[in-house]
Design an enzyme around this catalytic site. Structure first.
Site, PDB file in Angstrom:
ATOM      1  N   SER A  68      -1.925  32.754   0.039  1.00 18.33           N
ATOM      2  CA  SER A  68      -1.587  31.325   0.106  1.00 18.33           C
ATOM      3  C   SER A  68      -2.559  30.669   1.085  1.00 18.33           C
ATOM      4  O   SER A  68      -2.190  30.228   2.159  1.00 18.33           O
ATOM      5  CB  SER A  68      -0.138  31.142   0.560  1.00 18.33           C
ATOM      6  OG  SER A  68       0.055  31.640   1.861  1.00 18.33           O
ATOM      7  N   HIS A 182       3.952  35.405  -2.158  1.00 19.48           N
ATOM      8  CA  HIS A 182       3.884  36.815  -1.756  1.00 19.48           C
ATOM      9  C   HIS A 182       4.853  37.710  -2.509  1.00 19.48           C
ATOM     10  O   HIS A 182       4.947  38.897  -2.227  1.00 19.48           O
ATOM     11  CB  HIS A 182       4.164  36.954  -0.259  1.00 19.48           C
ATOM     12  CG  HIS A 182       3.098  36.346   0.601  1.00 19.48           C
ATOM     13  ND1 HIS A 182       3.224  36.186   1.959  1.00 19.48           N
ATOM     14  CD2 HIS A 182       1.866  35.857   0.288  1.00 19.48           C
ATOM     15  CE1 HIS A 182       2.132  35.631   2.447  1.00 19.48           C
ATOM     16  NE2 HIS A 182       1.295  35.408   1.457  1.00 19.48           N
ATOM     17  N   GLN A 190       8.210  31.261   1.603  1.00 19.52           N
ATOM     18  CA  GLN A 190       7.381  32.474   1.579  1.00 19.52           C
ATOM     19  C   GLN A 190       7.854  33.588   2.523  1.00 19.52           C
ATOM     20  O   GLN A 190       7.801  34.760   2.172  1.00 19.52           O
ATOM     21  CB  GLN A 190       5.950  32.059   1.934  1.00 19.52           C
ATOM     22  CG  GLN A 190       4.914  33.164   1.911  1.00 19.52           C
ATOM     23  CD  GLN A 190       3.534  32.615   2.234  1.00 19.52           C
ATOM     24  OE1 GLN A 190       2.887  32.003   1.392  1.00 19.52           O
ATOM     25  NE2 GLN A 190       3.081  32.819   3.448  1.00 19.52           N
ATOM     26  N   GLU A 191       8.289  33.211   3.735  1.00 22.53           N
ATOM     27  CA  GLU A 191       8.563  34.248   4.742  1.00 22.53           C
ATOM     28  C   GLU A 191       9.831  33.959   5.532  1.00 22.53           C
ATOM     29  O   GLU A 191      10.025  32.839   5.998  1.00 22.53           O
ATOM     30  CB  GLU A 191       7.394  34.346   5.738  1.00 22.53           C
ATOM     31  CG  GLU A 191       6.079  34.643   5.059  1.00 22.53           C
ATOM     32  CD  GLU A 191       4.872  34.595   6.007  1.00 22.53           C
ATOM     33  OE1 GLU A 191       5.057  34.694   7.238  1.00 22.53           O
ATOM     34  OE2 GLU A 191       3.757  34.455   5.489  1.00 22.53           O
ATOM     35  N   GLU A 232       3.861  41.586   2.170  1.00 27.78           N
ATOM     36  CA  GLU A 232       3.835  41.920   3.587  1.00 27.78           C
ATOM     37  C   GLU A 232       4.893  42.964   3.947  1.00 27.78           C
ATOM     38  O   GLU A 232       5.267  43.117   5.107  1.00 27.78           O
ATOM     39  CB  GLU A 232       4.012  40.646   4.421  1.00 27.78           C
ATOM     40  CG  GLU A 232       2.886  39.658   4.136  1.00 27.78           C
ATOM     41  CD  GLU A 232       2.901  38.421   5.019  1.00 27.78           C
ATOM     42  OE1 GLU A 232       3.894  38.211   5.746  1.00 27.78           O
ATOM     43  OE2 GLU A 232       1.906  37.683   4.982  1.00 27.78           O
ATOM     44  N   ASP A 270       8.488  30.824   7.370  1.00 30.36           N
ATOM     45  CA  ASP A 270       7.265  30.158   6.920  1.00 30.36           C
ATOM     46  C   ASP A 270       7.501  29.716   5.483  1.00 30.36           C
ATOM     47  O   ASP A 270       7.267  30.482   4.544  1.00 30.36           O
ATOM     48  CB  ASP A 270       6.052  31.101   6.998  1.00 30.36           C
ATOM     49  CG  ASP A 270       4.778  30.430   6.491  1.00 30.36           C
ATOM     50  OD1 ASP A 270       4.820  29.216   6.182  1.00 30.36           O
ATOM     51  OD2 ASP A 270       3.740  31.122   6.395  1.00 30.36           O
ATOM     52  N   GLU A 312       7.189  27.303  10.155  1.00 25.20           N
ATOM     53  CA  GLU A 312       5.737  27.175   9.950  1.00 25.20           C
ATOM     54  C   GLU A 312       5.482  26.479   8.614  1.00 25.20           C
ATOM     55  O   GLU A 312       6.184  26.739   7.640  1.00 25.20           O
ATOM     56  CB  GLU A 312       5.152  28.599   9.939  1.00 25.20           C
ATOM     57  CG  GLU A 312       3.665  28.697   9.643  1.00 25.20           C
ATOM     58  CD  GLU A 312       3.248  30.167   9.520  1.00 25.20           C
ATOM     59  OE1 GLU A 312       3.797  31.029  10.248  1.00 25.20           O
ATOM     60  OE2 GLU A 312       2.384  30.461   8.671  1.00 25.20           O
ATOM     61  N   ASP A 339      -0.136  26.141  10.036  1.00 23.92           N
ATOM     62  CA  ASP A 339      -0.994  27.234   9.554  1.00 23.92           C
ATOM     63  C   ASP A 339      -2.051  26.631   8.632  1.00 23.92           C
ATOM     64  O   ASP A 339      -3.163  26.324   9.055  1.00 23.92           O
ATOM     65  CB  ASP A 339      -0.121  28.282   8.850  1.00 23.92           C
ATOM     66  CG  ASP A 339      -0.927  29.337   8.105  1.00 23.92           C
ATOM     67  OD1 ASP A 339      -2.136  29.426   8.314  1.00 23.92           O
ATOM     68  OD2 ASP A 339      -0.326  30.086   7.276  1.00 23.92           O
ATOM     69  N   LYS A 364      -5.321  32.711  12.872  1.00 25.19           N
ATOM     70  CA  LYS A 364      -5.810  33.741  11.943  1.00 25.19           C
ATOM     71  C   LYS A 364      -7.341  33.720  11.983  1.00 25.19           C
ATOM     72  O   LYS A 364      -7.955  32.767  11.472  1.00 25.19           O
ATOM     73  CB  LYS A 364      -5.391  33.399  10.512  1.00 25.19           C
ATOM     74  CG  LYS A 364      -3.896  33.489  10.209  1.00 25.19           C
ATOM     75  CD  LYS A 364      -3.632  32.833   8.845  1.00 25.19           C
ATOM     76  CE  LYS A 364      -2.280  33.171   8.251  1.00 25.19           C
ATOM     77  NZ  LYS A 364      -1.981  32.312   7.066  1.00 25.19           N
ATOM     78  N   SER A 391      -1.600  35.851  13.909  1.00 23.14           N
ATOM     79  CA  SER A 391      -1.104  36.257  12.589  1.00 23.14           C
ATOM     80  C   SER A 391      -2.072  37.143  11.808  1.00 23.14           C
ATOM     81  O   SER A 391      -3.287  36.968  11.859  1.00 23.14           O
ATOM     82  CB  SER A 391      -0.812  35.001  11.761  1.00 23.14           C
ATOM     83  OG  SER A 391      -0.532  35.321  10.416  1.00 23.14           O
ATOM     84  N   HIS A 392      -1.483  38.038  11.061  1.00 24.69           N
ATOM     85  CA  HIS A 392      -2.165  38.817  10.025  1.00 24.69           C
ATOM     86  C   HIS A 392      -2.375  37.944   8.786  1.00 24.69           C
ATOM     87  O   HIS A 392      -1.998  36.769   8.771  1.00 24.69           O
ATOM     88  CB  HIS A 392      -1.307  40.033   9.655  1.00 24.69           C
ATOM     89  CG  HIS A 392      -0.009  39.634   9.004  1.00 24.69           C
ATOM     90  ND1 HIS A 392       0.690  40.437   8.155  1.00 24.69           N
ATOM     91  CD2 HIS A 392       0.713  38.474   9.095  1.00 24.69           C
ATOM     92  CE1 HIS A 392       1.776  39.820   7.746  1.00 24.69           C
ATOM     93  NE2 HIS A 392       1.821  38.632   8.299  1.00 24.69           N
ATOM     94  N   ARG A 393      -2.927  38.519   7.709  1.00 25.62           N
ATOM     95  CA  ARG A 393      -2.963  37.886   6.391  1.00 25.62           C
ATOM     96  C   ARG A 393      -2.109  38.720   5.442  1.00 25.62           C
ATOM     97  O   ARG A 393      -1.786  39.862   5.712  1.00 25.62           O
ATOM     98  CB  ARG A 393      -4.401  37.788   5.831  1.00 25.62           C
ATOM     99  CG  ARG A 393      -5.362  36.982   6.652  1.00 25.62           C
ATOM    100  CD  ARG A 393      -4.871  35.590   7.002  1.00 25.62           C
ATOM    101  NE  ARG A 393      -4.503  34.724   5.907  1.00 25.62           N
ATOM    102  CZ  ARG A 393      -5.191  33.665   5.480  1.00 25.62           C
ATOM    103  NH1 ARG A 393      -6.337  33.352   6.059  1.00 25.62           N
ATOM    104  NH2 ARG A 393      -4.739  32.899   4.508  1.00 25.62           N
ATOM    105  N   SER A 394      -1.790  38.139   4.289  1.00 24.95           N
ATOM    106  CA  SER A 394      -0.966  38.909   3.342  1.00 24.95           C
ATOM    107  C   SER A 394      -1.725  40.100   2.773  1.00 24.95           C
ATOM    108  O   SER A 394      -1.132  41.123   2.433  1.00 24.95           O
ATOM    109  CB  SER A 394      -0.447  38.002   2.232  1.00 24.95           C
ATOM    110  OG  SER A 394      -1.493  37.248   1.663  1.00 24.95           O
ATOM    111  N   LYS A 415       2.813  37.656  14.308  1.00 28.10           N
ATOM    112  CA  LYS A 415       3.493  38.063  13.074  1.00 28.10           C
ATOM    113  C   LYS A 415       2.556  38.987  12.316  1.00 28.10           C
ATOM    114  O   LYS A 415       1.367  38.709  12.165  1.00 28.10           O
ATOM    115  CB  LYS A 415       3.961  36.868  12.232  1.00 28.10           C
ATOM    116  CG  LYS A 415       2.903  35.962  11.652  1.00 28.10           C
ATOM    117  CD  LYS A 415       3.545  35.004  10.620  1.00 28.10           C
ATOM    118  CE  LYS A 415       2.492  34.303   9.780  1.00 28.10           C
ATOM    119  NZ  LYS A 415       3.073  33.498   8.700  1.00 28.10           N
TER     120      LYS A 415
HETATM  121  C1  LIG Z   1       0.168  35.188   6.347  1.00 26.39           C
HETATM  122  C2  LIG Z   1       0.272  34.164   5.491  1.00 26.39           C
HETATM  123  O1  LIG Z   1      -0.060  34.277   4.176  1.00 26.39           O
HETATM  124  P1  LIG Z   1      -1.541  34.364   3.579  1.00 26.39           P
HETATM  125  O2  LIG Z   1      -2.271  35.419   4.353  1.00 26.39           O
HETATM  126  O3  LIG Z   1      -1.329  34.712   2.147  1.00 26.39           O
HETATM  127  O4  LIG Z   1      -2.146  33.007   3.790  1.00 26.39           O
HETATM  128  C3  LIG Z   1       0.799  32.848   5.919  1.00 26.39           C
HETATM  129  O5  LIG Z   1       0.878  31.910   5.114  1.00 26.39           O
HETATM  130  O6  LIG Z   1       1.150  32.674   7.083  1.00 26.39           O
HETATM  131 MG   LIG Z   2       1.711  30.550   6.798  1.00 25.17          MG
END
Ligand SMILES: C=C(OP(=O)(O)O)C(=O)O
Ligand SMILES: [Mg+2]
Length: 446
Positions: A68, A182, A190-191, A232, A270, A312, A339, A364, A391-394, A415
């Site tokens: 996303s 996701h 999403q989260e 995730e 999120d 978020e 984000d 990120k 933050s990580h990515r998906s 996260k």
């Molecule tokens: C981690 C996320 O997803 P993506 O890496 O798919 O952007 C997010 O939206 O915060």
């Molecule tokens: Mg996000």
């Protein structure tokens, strides 16, 4: 001092770091640069880079990938021109081998900012489209590791030194229920994350997260015939409303023997509103069309009914009116995180601070493409009273850079998905390792 021209065409000046680790510098001499295509956690190709120094040290890093993604992010180079979709990254690998490699081996660099500037100049586009943000971020992260090695410091300590931040063990936000882009279920948001804000240590927070994850697994097994997993590592049961997801979380927290609450086991969401935005300030949730104010009301209702500490991307990346309306209603009650709105871009974060879009920024590294610009984004947020969540990515790999980034910059929040699946737990395990080696670093929100 750096000048940024934000998207309101206002030029803002703020102190961006040069990120020097030693008064005399620790010049980096790279002798070999190699790169290859590897697979990420979704089975999609990504870039791994290795920098060998003149003393034989090898600094390795790999690029994560979003699903996303925000429209304003630096862009990956994907073979065939697609930004996402499982296509190869041989072009990005070739860019590292034939362009970035010769650049880095023919010069020496005193700071990560110098090296990152050289990468951006070589690319020549504003969004790293030519060499690929996937190529550039892997090189920049590997180079950061190399600078830390040259300074004879662990990565988190080096990051703390160059940014002048006090180290902190971050509160992990475990994404245990997945929807949106996701997951294959009908959940719009999403989260759904759980955050043990009250834990005494990182180790305790991780154990708490794992216990609640297992309690949630039991609940879901009892209630639903089948539940998949999201990208995730969170569960993706066949539910279609945020209320059902939040009820499941509260039940799992309770079943595991903890107390749901903003000061104990808090919930963070999120929604990733780009995913259900219809444009023009209208949104579609569970089949119902909502105007901005109705969406604000909806969020407020959820915050009234559940122990939510953070939302978020509650509004779409281009819906500034929505962000302002949400902030007016909820900024003094919960954290509002940008984000896709900010894409780890200091200039956008400064705009957000001025316009009161949010109270926090998601961080990120691959959204902006280099480590020094990531540190600039953190500095921009912090100097304007905004919080940061790393933050990580998906799409992830076993690379644990974000764990050190969170500790070293004292962000206080991270996260990295569910407390399960190798690429997610690699980060949590790195955090508990840092804590075990450095028991005096305090745990908790910044
Ligand atoms: C981690 C996320 O997803 P993506 O890496 O798919 O952007 C997010 O939206 O915060
Ligand atoms: Mg996000």
């Amino acid at each position: 001092m750096n000048d940024y021209t934000g998207h309101h065409n206002r030029t803002i000046t703020y102190d961006a770091g040069e990120y020097v680790s030693h008064p005399t510098g620790h010049a980096l001499t790279i002798s070999t640069v190699t790169a290859e295509q590897i697979l990420d956690s979704r089975g999609n190709p990504t870039v791994r880079v290795s920098l060998r120094l003149d003393d034989g040290f090898e600094a390795v890093a790999s690029a994560p990938a979003g699903a996303s993604t925000g429209a304003f992010e630096a862009v990956e180079l994907r073979d065939g021109g697609s930004a996402y979709g499982g296509l190869g990254v041989q072009g990005a690998v070739t860019a590292v081998r034939t362009e970035i490699g010769p650049l880095l081996t023919h010069h020496s660099y005193n700071t990560i900012s110098d090296l990152d500037r050289a990468l951006r100049d070589l690319d020549g586009t504003p969004n790293l489209a030519r060499l690929g943000a996937n190529a550039v971020v892997a090189v920049s992260i590997a180079a950061t590791r190399a600078f830390a090695h040259r300074a004879e410091l662990p990565l988190h300590r080096w990051l703390s030194l160059v940014t002048g931040s006090a180290e902190r063990m971050p509160v992990p936000h475990f994404n245990v229920l997945n929807g949106g882009a996701h997951a294959a279920n009908a959940l719009d948001f999403q989260e759904f994350m759980i955050a043990p804000v009250q834990a005494a240590t990182e180790a305790e927070a991780v154990q708490t997260g794992a216990e609640i994850y297992h309690a949630l697994a039991r609940l879901i097994r009892e209630k639903y015939a089948a539940a998949g997993l999201g990208d995730e590592g969170g569960f993706a049961p066949p539910i279609d409303s945020a209320e059902e997801a939040l009820d499941l979380l509260v039940a799992a927290i309770t079943d595991a023997g903890y107390t749901p609450g903003v000061d104990s086991i808090a919930i963070a969401m999120d929604p990733a509103a780009n995913g259900f935005s219809l444009g023009g300030g209208r949104y579609r949730l569970a089949g119902r069309e909502l105007a901005r104010d109705e969406l604000v009301d909806y969020y407020e209702n959820l915050v009234d009914s559940y122990p939510i500490r953070s939302i978020e991307d509650g509004f779409a990346e281009d819906d500034h009116e929505g962000w302002i309306a949400l902030s007016e209603r909820l900024a003094d009650r919960i954290q509002l995180v940008g984000d896709d709105l900010y894409v780890t871009d200091a200039a956008r974060i400064l705009d957000g601070a001025h316009e009161h879009y949010s109270t926090a920024a998601l961080i990120k590294p691959n959204q902006i493409g280099t480590v020094s610009q990531t540190l600039d984004a953190i500095a921009a947020a912090r100097s304007n009273g905004m919080a940061c969540m790393v933050s990580h990515r998906s799409g992830e790999t076993e690379d644990t850079f974000i764990a050190d980034l969170a500790v070293g910059t004292g962000a206080g929040q991270i996260k990295s998905g569910a407390p399960a699946r190798g690429e997610r737990v690699a980060k949590y395990n790195r955090l508990t390792q840092i804590e075990a080696q450095n028991p005096t670093i305090p745990y908790g929100l910044a």
